[in-house]
Design an enzyme around this catalytic site. Sequence first.
Site, PDB file in Angstrom:
ATOM      1  N   LYS A  17      20.486  26.538 -46.439  1.00  0.00           N
ATOM      2  CA  LYS A  17      21.480  27.392 -47.121  1.00  0.00           C
ATOM      3  C   LYS A  17      21.313  27.355 -48.637  1.00  0.00           C
ATOM      4  CE  LYS A  17      25.336  25.530 -45.668  1.00  0.00           C
ATOM      5  NZ  LYS A  17      25.014  24.550 -44.617  1.00  0.00           N
ATOM      6  N   ARG A  93      34.184  26.867 -43.975  1.00  0.00           N
ATOM      7  CA  ARG A  93      33.584  26.198 -42.835  1.00  0.00           C
ATOM      8  C   ARG A  93      34.578  25.867 -41.729  1.00  0.00           C
ATOM      9  NH1 ARG A  93      29.926  21.401 -44.938  1.00  0.00           N
ATOM     10  NH2 ARG A  93      29.833  22.417 -46.942  1.00  0.00           N
ATOM     11  N   ARG A 130      15.360  14.951 -47.431  1.00  0.00           N
ATOM     12  CA  ARG A 130      15.904  15.729 -48.545  1.00  0.00           C
ATOM     13  C   ARG A 130      16.190  14.852 -49.773  1.00  0.00           C
ATOM     14  NH1 ARG A 130      21.049  19.589 -47.746  1.00  0.00           N
ATOM     15  NH2 ARG A 130      22.257  17.707 -47.354  1.00  0.00           N
ATOM     16  N   ARG A 162      20.969  12.072 -51.591  1.00  0.00           N
ATOM     17  CA  ARG A 162      22.424  12.211 -51.696  1.00  0.00           C
ATOM     18  C   ARG A 162      23.124  11.048 -51.005  1.00  0.00           C
ATOM     19  NH1 ARG A 162      24.085  18.301 -50.103  1.00  0.00           N
ATOM     20  NH2 ARG A 162      25.483  17.120 -48.774  1.00  0.00           N
ATOM     21  N   ARG A 173      28.691  14.966 -40.170  1.00  0.00           N
ATOM     22  CA  ARG A 173      28.712  16.348 -40.651  1.00  0.00           C
ATOM     23  C   ARG A 173      28.228  17.329 -39.586  1.00  0.00           C
ATOM     24  NH1 ARG A 173      25.487  14.414 -44.927  1.00  0.00           N
ATOM     25  NH2 ARG A 173      24.700  16.435 -45.561  1.00  0.00           N
TER      26      ARG A 173
END
Length: 229
Positions: A17, A93, A130, A162, A173
């Site tokens: 995204k 969301r 990531r 992160r 999540r």
Amino acid sequence: MVPGARLIVLGKQGAGKGTQCVRLSHHYVIPHISTGDMLRGAVKMQTPLGVEAKRFMDEGELVPDELLLGLVDERLAQDDTIGRGFVLDGFPRTVKQAEALDRLLAPLELDTVLDLEVPRDLVLARLASRRVCVDCGTNYSTSTPPKVDWICDVCGGEVVQRPDDTEAAIKRRLDLYDTETAPLVQWYAASGRLAAVDGTGTPDDVTERLVRTIDEHRQPRPTSRGTGA
Ligand code: ADP
Ligand code: ZN
């Protein structure tokens, strides 16, 4: 190409995204509004909202609407979004957030809600590798690092993993995506606003599919307020 569009991009964590929304924001000349980036900005500035939101974010939980909706409302009321539109990333969301968004936008309507479809095993692999810039949020991965020693190519910021890209927070999540956001995809589909787009392949492949889909749905609009069309 006439600039301007009101877009939402839905998709699992790691579906791409963030990367695609940056590209869409350049293509249509619209602001990229990422609630995750806005919240991380508030955390970094240690605003009262940021301090409160951090507890939820680190655990992979959703930040409560009482904290989030005001932030979104304020951003959507700015001139650039009113004039040209936006691409929303990470919001809404839940169905409740989507209903709130419809109320905030009225009488304006969304052009397209895009659902970026990527299988769960692919997003798990992407999230594990990531890395992100702490200053501007640009995404990298262990296989596509910045040019120089984990220093952001775009802004010179530090590129890190992160705090919520731990195994436990990622799992939480993705579970929340299934329970909260998957029903939202159905909700938009039921009102005829959803366009599913295959999120696999190279970033360029995905952008091309997204742009083609958006252009099929988008209403023509003036280039800016007051110029007429
Ligand atoms: P991801 O999609 O990988 O979870 P984001 O950067 O979009 O990453 O969001 C990071 C975190 O910020 C979320 O886990 C959540 O705690 C919070 N957040 C972002 N957007 C929302 C939202 N619309 N509602 C509630 N919490 C949100
Ligand atoms: Zn950066």
